[in-house]
Design a protein around this motif. Sequence first.
Motif, PDB file in Angstrom:
ATOM      1  N   ILE A  39       0.840  -1.202   0.000  1.00  0.00           N
ATOM      2  CA  ILE A  39       0.000   0.000   0.000  1.00  0.00           C
ATOM      3  C   ILE A  39       0.875   1.252   0.000  1.00  0.00           C
ATOM      4  N   GLU A  67      -0.647   8.597   1.229  1.00  0.00           N
ATOM      5  CA  GLU A  67      -1.007   9.091   2.566  1.00  0.00           C
ATOM      6  C   GLU A  67      -2.532   9.141   2.714  1.00  0.00           C
ATOM      7  N   ASP A  68      -3.145   9.662   1.686  1.00  0.00           N
ATOM      8  CA  ASP A  68      -4.591   9.854   1.641  1.00  0.00           C
ATOM      9  C   ASP A  68      -5.293   8.497   1.510  1.00  0.00           C
ATOM     10  N   TRP A  69      -6.493   8.332   2.104  1.00  0.00           N
ATOM     11  CA  TRP A  69      -7.188   7.040   2.005  1.00  0.00           C
ATOM     12  C   TRP A  69      -7.529   6.667   0.574  1.00  0.00           C
ATOM     13  N   ARG A  70      -7.766   7.688  -0.274  1.00  0.00           N
ATOM     14  CA  ARG A  70      -8.099   7.396  -1.667  1.00  0.00           C
ATOM     15  C   ARG A  70      -6.873   6.875  -2.422  1.00  0.00           C
ATOM     16  N   GLN A  71      -5.708   7.487  -2.101  1.00  0.00           N
ATOM     17  CA  GLN A  71      -4.462   7.004  -2.717  1.00  0.00           C
ATOM     18  C   GLN A  71      -4.196   5.565  -2.286  1.00  0.00           C
ATOM     19  N   LYS A  72      -4.424   5.293  -1.000  1.00  0.00           N
ATOM     20  CA  LYS A  72      -4.204   3.947  -0.470  1.00  0.00           C
ATOM     21  C   LYS A  72      -5.119   2.937  -1.151  1.00  0.00           C
ATOM     22  N   MET A  73      -6.407   3.350  -1.293  1.00  0.00           N
ATOM     23  CA  MET A  73      -7.371   2.459  -1.925  1.00  0.00           C
ATOM     24  C   MET A  73      -6.978   2.153  -3.363  1.00  0.00           C
ATOM     25  N   SER A 108      -4.035   2.201  -4.601  1.00  0.00           N
ATOM     26  CA  SER A 108      -2.840   1.355  -4.639  1.00  0.00           C
ATOM     27  C   SER A 108      -3.199  -0.102  -4.353  1.00  0.00           C
TER      28      SER A 108
END
Lengths: 170, 74
Positions: A69, A72-78, A80
Motif C-alpha cells: 500500500i 497518505e490519503d485514504w483514496r491514494q491507499k485504496m 494502490s
Amino acid sequence: MTAEAMADRTSEEVIPEKEKMVLIAASGDLDKAWPVMILATTGAAYGMDVTVFFTFWGLHILRRPGIGITGEDWRQKMLSVFSQGAKLSQLNFGGMGPKMMKDLGDEKGVASVQELLELAQGMGVKLWPCQMTMDLMGLERDDLIDGSDEPAGAGSAISLMKEASISLFI
Amino acid sequence: MADLTVDARNLQCPMPVLKISQGISQIESGQTLELIATDRGSLSDIPAWAKDMGHPIKEQFEQEGEFHFVVEKS
C-alpha cells in the motif's frame, strides 16, 4: 577559409546524434506493458536513444515489486490496493487471464515484462516517471524501482517527442 | 566459422534481435557473428535489423528447424 567552410568542417567532425524514440506508457495492463518493453528494448537494439515516459497506471510498471500500500490519503491507499498486479485489458477473469498469459509466456520463451525492464536498463533505456502521477497517487521515489530516472512532466515529454523519429502512446 | 556464435534458440521476439545487437557490440568491424534462432519471426526481423544497422548478411540457412544468420559487422 570562409566562415561557411569552417562551419562545414566543424559539422563533419560532430558525431551524429542517435535517433530518438519515445514511448508513453499510460497503461499498467500486462498486454500494454509487454509491448512497451518489447519496443523499448528493440529500439535500443537498433542503436536508438530510447526514453519511456510512465504516466497514470503506466507508472505502476516502475513500482518496486512487493511495495504494497502506498500514499497518505485514504483514496491514494485504496487505489494502490486495487491496482496491485498487472491485469489484462480483456479477458482478465479476476487475475486468471494474466496468470495464464504469463505461464504461456514462460513456456513459449517470451521474456517477461520484468526481464525486459532489466534488459532495458542494461541497454541504457531511460525510464521517466511522471511527476504529476506520483503526486496524484502519493508515490515516492523509493516506491519506484532503482535506476528509474528523475521524474518529469508533459513538457519534457513533448520536447523529446519533437526531436524523436518514433513517438508512440501505448 | 564465425568469430562469435550467439544462441537465441527457444527465445521469442524480441530476444533474437536483442541478442544479435549485444553480440555485434562484442566483435570488431569485419568480424562475423552467427546467430541461431528458432523464432520464425526472426526470418524477417534479423534481415530487417541487419539492413537498418548496415551489417551485411553473409549467409542464411535453415538446418533442422533452426535458422542461422551469419552477419559481418560493418
